[in-house]
Design a protein around this motif. Structure first.
Motif, short mmCIF file in Angstrom:
data_model
loop_
_atom_site.label_atom_id
_atom_site.label_comp_id
_atom_site.label_asym_id
_atom_site.label_seq_id
_atom_site.Cartn_x
_atom_site.Cartn_y
_atom_site.Cartn_z
N UNK A 233 20.56 22.33 14.59
CA UNK A 233 19.46 21.55 16.02
C UNK A 233 19.12 22.13 16.99
N UNK A 292 16.58 26.42 3.16
CA UNK A 292 17.71 24.90 3.88
C UNK A 292 17.16 24.20 3.63
N UNK A 294 14.22 22.10 1.81
CA UNK A 294 13.56 21.81 0.55
C UNK A 294 13.00 20.62 1.12
N UNK A 295 13.83 20.16 1.28
CA UNK A 295 13.70 18.16 1.53
C UNK A 295 13.48 17.66 2.54
N UNK A 298 15.49 18.36 9.83
CA UNK A 298 15.19 17.62 10.90
C UNK A 298 14.27 17.56 12.08
N UNK A 301 10.63 16.22 9.44
CA UNK A 301 10.39 14.82 9.39
C UNK A 301 9.55 14.16 10.78
N UNK A 302 9.29 14.50 11.65
CA UNK A 302 9.22 14.27 12.47
C UNK A 302 7.19 14.44 12.17
N UNK A 303 6.64 15.24 11.26
CA UNK A 303 5.13 15.53 11.31
C UNK A 303 5.12 14.56 9.90
N UNK A 305 5.70 12.05 6.69
CA UNK A 305 6.55 10.73 6.35
C UNK A 305 6.56 11.16 4.44
N UNK B 16 10.89 8.10 17.13
CA UNK B 16 10.84 8.10 15.10
C UNK B 16 11.55 6.59 14.49
N UNK B 229 23.39 20.99 18.01
CA UNK B 229 24.59 20.82 16.80
C UNK B 229 24.81 21.43 15.25
N UNK B 294 17.78 13.13 11.22
CA UNK B 294 16.78 12.49 11.14
C UNK B 294 15.84 11.26 9.65
N UNK C 233 22.74 27.79 2.51
CA UNK C 233 22.11 28.17 1.55
C UNK C 233 22.72 30.20 1.70
#
Lengths: 332, 332, 332
Positions: A233, A292, A294-295, A298, A301-303, A305, B16, B229, B294, C233
C-alpha cells in the motif's frame, strides 16, 4: 453470453471473476498448457490451439462472447494477429499499437502532464545513469543499467548480436530514477464514469531481487525478469497526486486515442525520496500484479462491499453495461 | 453520533470502518485534497479547511462526535493546536506530548522492560554504528546512519544548516541494531481488557529500498522516507515475547500516563539473528501500516469472524463502549 | 472428535481452521507458552507439558482425536519421540525420517525429475559458489555461503567447534543458485485425488534481509534465520511447470514412501533469470509461510468459495474423509 481470454498471464483471475458474475467462461489455450487449466472448475469451455494462427481463428469462431485482452496477449500471438480478432474486445483496441511503441507510449504520459524520466533518443546524448529497455512486454529480459554513453552503446551492441532486438531504434533509454518502484493499478469505468484504484504491487524480479542476498564478493550481472509480484500500500498522502495522474491520463487517451482507456490500466512508477511519483511506463490492460488480489485489494474494499478482483471487475462492468444497453461503451 | 478524523494517513480506513459499524462519518480536509476524498461514498460529511487553525475550529464545532487521532495528526496541525481540540478524542490525549518527545518515548519502553537499542544523548559518546533520527513523524526524512562520533556531528550540522531541525537536543542517536524491521501493530481494548495483535508490516522506504536494486558502482546517499508498507507475518514462536512486551507497555502507560494506552499502538522493532525483538520506537495511535489490512489481517481473523480493519476495530470499540455506558473508558 | 497439535509454528492456524470445520480443538503446550495461547478463544482444551517426554505421553492419552504435525514438530520434540506418537497422525508418518535426512530428501526430488541444485557430498569437490546447510528445521541458523572448498572447510570446522553440528556428514553442500526465492505451498488431497496450490511466500530472514539496508561500508557476516514471511504470487506461466513438479513429487512419494504425501507440502525454490524453477528443499508438512493466508490466499480462492487457510483445509480433508469412511486414507 461468454467471457473468453487467452490462457496465461491473468487468465485464471479473469475467468474466475467472470464466473462469479454469472458468465459462461471459455479459454483459448496452447495444447501444452491444456492439462494445467483443466484443473480449474470455473473454466467451462476449452479451445485448444497448436499455433498462433489457429488461436485467432478459434477466437473468431466463438459466438456471443467478449474477448478480454491481458498484458501478455501481444507478446503471445503478435500485434498482427491481435488486429485480426473480429469479436468484441473489452477495452480500446486502438490503444494496442500505442502500447507497443515506446515513443508513443511515453508521449501519452507526457501529454497527460505526468512526471516521467528524461528520455534519450540517441545513446550519444546520455549524460547520466540510464536504464535501457527492449520493446514489448518481455518481462524485463535484456534490460540493463548503464552509467555512460559508452556502456549504453556496448550494451545495445550485445543485444543486437544476440538477436534480442532487431533495430536500435526500438530501444528505449531512460534516466534511471532513484527511488522505489510502485505499480499503481487503476480501472476506468465508463459506466460509473470514474477511476478506481484497484491495487498496488511491487514486481518481484529475477535475479535482481536475489542479488541483494548475495555476499558482496560475488559479482553477478543483474537481470530484471519479472517472476512474480508482492503486495503493497502507499502513504495515503500520495494518492491524490496519483489519482490526478490517472484521470489526466484517461482524458488524454480519450482525446488522442478515442474512445480512450476502458477498464484496467497501470501507472508503473518510481517514488523518489521527495515523494515525487515518476511514471516510467504504463500498461493499458490488466497487469499480472492484480493476481495478488483475487479476493480484493486494500483499495477495492473501499469501493465494493464484496471481494472484487480486477478480473471480476471487468465482468461486472460488462454485466452492468449489458443491463443498461451500453455494451458499445466498454467494447471495441 | 459521528466519527470524525483528519484527512490523510489512515483516514479512509478509519471512516470506512466507522461506516461499517453504523456511524455517521465526517472528514476534516484540506481544501486541496477535498476532490480526492469526494470519491469515496462512505464519507458522509466534509469540513473543508484552508489553514490549520480553521481545522481545529471546524473539529470543535462538530456536535455529538468522537475524533479519531492518527499517526500524522500532530505533524499536520501541530501539538499546540491538537491540545485545543475540545471534543472527545478516542484514545489517551495525555500520551501525545510523550510521543513527541523522543527521550520520554524511549523511557516508556524502558520502564516496560522492553529491549531497546542503546541510546547516546551526546554525539561525543558514540562508540559504534548509530542511526540519527529527527523528532516527530516526518516519515524518516533526514534520518542517517553514521559509524563514528565525527560522522554523527557532521550529519547533525548539515541538518541544522538545512533548518531540518532547530535544536541538537531534539535529535535521537540510537545504536544501529542489525537485523530485520518488523512493525507489530496492537490494539488495547478497555472493553475486553485485552491486547489484540492486529497485524504486522514492513515499511517500504525511499530511496533505501530501491538502492539495493542499483548496481554497486552507483554510489548514492540512502534516505529513509516511508512511502508505503508491505505485509508480513512473524514466526509464531516470536509472538509470546511480543505480547509480553505489549502487555507490559499497556501496564506502564496506565501507571505513568493515566489512563494509559487505549486502542491502537505499534511496537516498531528489529528482529536480530538471535530472534531477539529490539523495539526502537513506538506509535501510540493507528499507524499507516494498518492500511494493508482493510479486509482484516492474518491476525485479526484469529479474533474476529468478520473483516476487521483497525479503523473498524476502533469504531467497534466505541460502539461497544456506548452500548455499555462505558464511553468514558475509551475517550479523553 | 478433536484436532490436536503442538503449540507453535502454525498451531494457531491449524486450530482456528479446525474450529471452523466444527472440530473440538486441543493444544499440547509448553507451560511457558500456556498464557499466550489462552488468549485465543478457538482453543478448547490445553494439555500443558514441562518436558518433551511429557508432551508425547499427553498426546497419546487424548481419545478420539487426530494429531496434526507441523514443520517444527521434530525440531521441538525430536524424531525419537515423534515416532512414539500412537494416536492417528494426519499425513504420512513414514515421511518424517526422509525429511530429516538431507540426502534422502534431495533424492526424492531427483527421482521426481525436479530440477535441483548440484550437490557436493565432499567439500573437496566444491568448484563453485555454494550454500552450506545444517540438518533439521533450525530456521536457517548457521547456514553460510562459500565460494571455494577452502571456505567450505573453514566454515564446517567452525560449526563443529561451536557444537552446532555433530557430524560433517549431516551437512549439505549445494550449488548456490542465483535467482529469487519462491516457496510454492501445495496440498495433496487423497479425497479429491488432486494437487492444490495453496499459496506462495517468500521467507523474511534475519539478518540477511536487513543487511541490504545497511550502508556498504558496514561489513557484517550474513545470517539466514527465518523470522517471518512475505506474500507473493508467481507469473501464471510458471504455474504449469510447478504443478508438474508437484504431481510428479506426489507420485514418487507414493511409490517410494507409501502411502505417499498426504496434505500440505512445500517446494522451496529459486527462480532463475531464465524462469527455471530450481527446488533446493521440500517440506512434507504445513510450512509457516501458510500463516499469511488465514483468510485464504490468491490461489485458494480459485478452488474454494470461502476463506480456506491450509489449517482449515486439513480439517476439511479430515471431515470429508470421515463422512465418506475414508479416514484411513488421510491418516497413518
Amino acid at each position: 453470453m461468454s467471457i473468453i481470454t487467452l490462457a496465461s498471464h491473468s487468465s485464471l483471475q479473469i475467468l474466475h471473476g467472470a464466473k462469479k458474475e454469472g458468465f459462461q467462461t471459455e479459454i483459448v489455450v496452447d495444447k501444452k498448457r491444456q492439462s494445467f487449466y483443466k484443473r480449474f472448475p470455473f473454466i467451462d469451455k476449452f479451445h485448444v490451439y497448436s499455433n498462433e494462427d489457429e488461436a485467432v481463428s478459434l477466437i473468431n469462431n466463438i459466438q456471443d462472447s467478449i474477448f478480454i485482452p491481458h498484458g501478455s496477449l501481444i507478446e503471445y500471438i503478435g500485434m498482427e494477429r491481435v488486429s485480426k480478432i473480429r469479436i468484441p474486445i473489452f477495452g480500446n483496441r486502438s490503444l494496442f499499437p500505442w502500447e507497443s511503441n515506446q515513443e508513443k507510449k511515453m508521449k501519452l504520459l507526457e501529454l497527460s502532464k505526468i512526471k516521467t524520466p528524461t528520455r534519450f533518443s540517441d545513446p550519444e546524448e546520455v549524460d547520466r545513469t540510464v536504464i535501457v529497455k527492449l520493446p514489448g512486454a518481455k518481462g524485463g529480459k535484456g534490460y540493463f543499467v548503464a552509467r555512460s554513453k559508452g556502456e549504453v552503446k556496448d550494451g545495445i551492441r550485445r543485444l543486437l548480436d544476440k538477436g534480442m532486438v532487431n533495430d536500435q531504434r526500438e530501444i528505449i533509454i531512460q534516466e534511471y530514477v532513484i527511488g522505489i518502484p510502485m505499480y499503481f493499478q487503476f480501472f476506468y469505468s465508463p459506466i460509473f464514469r470514474r477511476v478506481e484504484l484497484t491495487g498496488i504491487d511491487i514486481r518481484y524480479e529475477t535475479n535482481i531481487d536475489g542479488l541483494k542476498r548475495l555476499p558482496s564478493w560475488i559479482s553477478q550481472e543483474p537481470s530484471f525478469v519479472v517472476a512474480g509480484n508482492i503486495p503493497a500500500v502507499a502513504r495515503e498522502s500520495l494518492l491524490p497526486a496519483v489519482f490526478d495522474y490517472a484521470e489526466s491520463f484517461v482524458a488524454t487517451t480519450r482525446e488522442v486515442v478515442p474512445p480512450g482507456i476502458i477498464g484496467p490500466f497501470c501507472l508503473e512508477s518510481i517514488v523518489t525520496e521527495n515523494l515525487d511519483v515518476i511514471v516510467f511506463e504504463f500498461s493499458g490492460r490488466i497487469v499480472a500484479g492484480t493476481n495478488l488480489y483475487i479476493d480484493g485489494s486494500p483499495y477495492s474494499w473501499l469501493y465494493w462491499d464484496e471481494p472484487m478482483s480486477v478480473g471480476r471487475r471487468i465482468s461486472r462492468e460488462i454485466k452492468l453495461a449489458k443491463e443498461n444497453n451500453r455494451t458499445s461503451e466498454v467494447t471495441t
